[in-house]
Design an enzyme around this catalytic site. Structure first.
Site, PDB file in Angstrom:
ATOM      1  N   HIS A  67       0.827  -1.213   0.000  1.00 58.83           N
ATOM      2  CA  HIS A  67       0.000   0.000   0.000  1.00 58.83           C
ATOM      3  C   HIS A  67       0.857   1.258   0.000  1.00 58.83           C
ATOM      4  CE1 HIS A  67      -4.266  -1.569   1.064  1.00 58.83           C
ATOM      5  NE2 HIS A  67      -3.572  -2.510   0.461  1.00 58.83           N
ATOM      6  N   THR A 251      -3.055 -23.338   4.646  1.00 56.45           N
ATOM      7  CA  THR A 251      -1.828 -23.085   5.418  1.00 56.45           C
ATOM      8  C   THR A 251      -1.703 -21.579   5.672  1.00 56.45           C
ATOM      9  OG1 THR A 251      -0.593 -22.985   3.333  1.00 56.45           O
ATOM     10  CG2 THR A 251      -0.547 -25.088   4.513  1.00 56.45           C
TER      11      THR A 251
END
Ligand code: HEM
Ligand code: NAG
Length: 329
Positions: A67, A251
């Protein structure tokens, strides 16, 4: 002949007077080797400690780096706290950034600043880039060299975030257009999306896909039905907006290529994840990354290095911030 050699000398002079300027824009692995030779080890220790306290350190820091780089370049502008909350992190697209990710950078920067010689020498943007590289490795992903020499930016506004970050309902063209605007290819975009192999999402981000996909369908037909029903249990209608679920249900705490294997089974959480497999133009790359972990890891490392070069600030465009949340002056 005399003419042309004096021209050559002139050309050399002109070139060499520009070279130092150009060299500034160039990131280097050994940028801090004189002032703070152990900077990478110092950051890694601080990040390791923080990760031992809370797992969100890993996905949070990786997303914070993404970001940061997509809005005004990799310049730590996302870390700024401005008066009246007019800063990037108060934009709707950034409010879900993890507080522990900001804290990771602040702690690592403090550790760096505590070492004589290093004090106020290392930019917040570089600390974030190092920390993002470290969390990938510490959760089982590839290790790759991190380039350094970014300066911290001097602007951060709420409005600056607009149209610079992808949304979870984007189709392939929208994803490609946005990544291309930051110099990244479709393959970079697919590899980097593999970051969704760790971390969390709030229910609101995929709510439509499991409850009201269209007028005639409740569930997105590209989503695995069993997965959709599981998600409905985790995110019932009226769920507390603070509830977040694992993006990789298989996972969730390991940086692996299972994200791509999930896509083959319709188990991408966002439309923007699943479309990478649904759309024929990107499917081959998804299949490659699902089948070959090494191919994914190499592509991810390459694309992270490219991401780290986006919009880098040099010279008077930036500064080395003393406090990552505030401009120096
Ligand atoms: C391709 C377009 C992308 C879209 C549409 C997208 C969208 C999202 C959304 C909606 C969330 C959930 C946020 C929340 O509810 O709190 C999220 C989380 C996350 N994203 Fe992405 N993302 C994209 C690409 C990337 C890239 C390139 C990276 C890093 C290289 C990344 C790293 C992450 C991580 C690690 C999380 C989990 C954050 C956490 O657990 O705090 N994403 N993303
Ligand atoms: C997997 O990808 C790596 C890296 O691109 C390549 O060297 C290797 O040959 C591939 N393995 C297989 C089984 O295709």
């Amino acid at each position: 002949m005399g003419m042309s050699s004096s021209h050559n000398v002139l050309l050399l002079l002109v070139l060499s007077s520009f070279l130092p300027l150009m060299a500034l824009a160039q990131l280097r692995q050994d940028y801090y080797s004189n002032v703070c030779p152990n900077v990478e080890a110092i950051v890694r220790d601080a990040v390791t400690k923080k990760l031992q306290q809370t797992f969100i350190t890993a996905p949070g820091t990786l997303r914070l780096f993404f970001h940061d780089c997509f809005v005004r370049g990799c310049d730590a502008s996302v870390m700024i706290s401005n008066p009246n909350d007019n800063d990037e992190k108060h934009n709707a697209d950034d409010v879900s950034l993890a507080g522990d990710a900001f804290d990771t950078v602040i702690k690592a920067k403090a550790a760096v600043d505590a070492v004589p010689g290093c004090t106020n020498q290392v930019s917040c943007a570089d600390v974030l880039a190092m920390a993002a590289r470290d969390v990938v490795f510490l959760t089982g992903g590839p290790f790759f060299p991190v380039e350094l020499g970014r300066l911290d930016g001097k602007i951060s506004t709420k409005a600056g975030v607009r149209h610079n970050l992808p949304h979870p309902n984007f189709d392939l063209d929208q994803l490609n257009t946005m990544f291309a605007s930051h110099g990244l290819t479709q393959t970079d975009m697919i590899a980097l999306s593999g970051a969704h192999t760790i971390g969390f999402s709030h229910c609101a981000k995929f709510f439509r896909r499991i409850y009201k996909y269209s007028k005639t369908r409740t569930i997105d037909p590209t989503m695995n039905r069993g997965y959709a029903l599981q998600l409905r249990q985790a995110c019932p209608v009226g769920v507390d907006p603070a509830v977040a679920i694992n993006m990789d249900p298989t996972t969730p705490q390991v940086f692996d290529n299972v994200y791509f294997q999930n896509l083959l089974n319709g188990m991408g959480l966002f439309g923007s994840d699943q479309v990478l497999h649904t759309d024929r133009r990107s499917r081959a790359t998804v299949k490659l990354f699902a089948a070959n972990k090494t191919a994914f890891e190499e592509a991810f490392a390459t694309s992270m290095i490219k991401l780290g070069r986006v919009g880098v600030k040099t010279g008077s465009q930036g500064e080395v911030r003393r406090d990552c949340s505030m401009f120096n002056s």
